[in-house]
Design an enzyme around this catalytic site. Structure first.
Site: not given
Length: 342
Positions: A234-236, A257
């Protein structure tokens, strides 16, 4: 909601109620805490004080409920306490108020989350994953079935400012459990649970090394099917998980994601998008100076840069941060990802 003039501050205010779905917030408490934050002056110390008070208050109510035998109420109060203390820790001024006090606040938040563990309706274990030498990666293993039943498992990675305990909420761990998936959440280099104890262990480009340690750890468990282990970033974490899947082909699936290919390009665009198009060239040439002007007006942006960019990469300035971000690129490695990918 639009509760604050600052986009960064508004995002953090809205972040806390997002966890109400899994018992981590109550809207009335959140609105009360935001009002308390404003009464205290609306600055960085006021943010920390207001959320710290809310977190401690929730923990006290959780303990009272537990003493009275109300397990479900206690669990929700402990999870709220974690979320509110996490919010306080997020913007804590570690450079001016001290790394020790920052770590103590972080550990207080984790203690609240841990108090909820025996109260869950499913099995969850606090784990320590062997990493390098005597360094252990802290995490939690959420089991979907009785011990000994080998099940597919997801290794869940947060990013630069979402990690470990928080991923229980933002990635919806209970949903995975209901669908027959185990979940391992963790703190790796560059994330709070490691950084507070090992400040030199910042984010590393070769994330496959970190994930390999996690995979080796869970593959030995009787409740994990080692042939069905997926990565979810998720994110980075979308970069970290993708890089790991490209370099290590033991994973059955990958969810990125978001799928971050080039961290430097992404962060540079994100910064320059905040200024008028006509000024972007000038700002790009004098980025440190421009960011200094912005952060003097917006303490929440300064806090986010200090705690979620510079600290996590050992950078000293925003230009240094962007330079270091240049390491985090897939750079055509996408073709080396062999597993099904979302």
């Amino acid at each position: 909601m639009g509760l604050a003039r600052s986009e960064m501050l508004d995002f953090q205010i809205e972040r806390a109620p997002a966890y109400a779905t899994y018992g981590g917030a109550a809207v009335g408490e959140l609105l009360s805490t935001v009002a308390d934050f404003r009464r205290r002056g609306g600055d960085r110390p006021a943010w920390v004080a207001a959320w710290h008070y809310a977190g401690r208050h929730a923990f006290g109510r959780g303990q009272e409920a537990l003493d009275a035998g109300h397990r479900h109420t206690a669990r929700s109060q402990f999870l709220r306490s974690y979320n509110y203390l996490r919010s306080a820790e997020f913007f804590f001024d570690r450079l001016r108020d001290g790394a020790v006090a920052h770590r103590e606040l972080y550990e207080e938040s984790v203690a609240s989350f841990d108090a909820a563990l025996p109260l869950f309706d499913f099995r969850v274990e606090k784990v320590a994953v062997p990493y390098e030498g005597d360094i252990m990666l802290p995490g939690y293993f959420f089991a979907c079935a009785d011990r000994g039943t080998a099940a597919p498992t997801v290794i869940l990675s947060g990013g630069g400012d979402g990690f470990g305990e928080e991923s229980y909420f933002f990635a919806g761990v209970p949903e995975a459990l209901r669908r027959g998936l185990n979940v391992l959440v963790f703190h790796g280099p560059g994330q709070r649970g490691v950084l507070h104890r090992h400040p030199d262990l910042t984010f590393r480009q070769d994330s496959e090394t970190v994930f390999a340690a996690l995979l080796d750890f869970i593959a030995a468990r009787p409740d994990v099917d080692p042939a069905r282990v997926a990565l979810y970033g998720v994110s980075f974490g979308g970069y970290l998980a993708s890089r790991a899947a490209a370099r290590d082909h033991r994973y059955a699936a990958l969810v990125a994601n978001a799928p971050i290919r080039d961290m430097r390009a992404l962060m540079t665009a994100g910064i320059l998008d905040q200024v008028p198009a006509a000024l972007r060239g000038l700002v790009a040439r004098h980025l440190n100076r421009a960011v200094a002007i912005v952060t003097r007006r917006d303490w929440s942006m300064q806090a986010a840069i200090e705690n979620s960019m510079l600290w996590t990469t050992a950078a000293t300035t925003i230009e240094d941060f962007l330079h270091r971000c240049g390491q985090f690129t897939l750079d055509s490695l996408e073709t080396d990802i062999r597993c099904p990918t979302l």
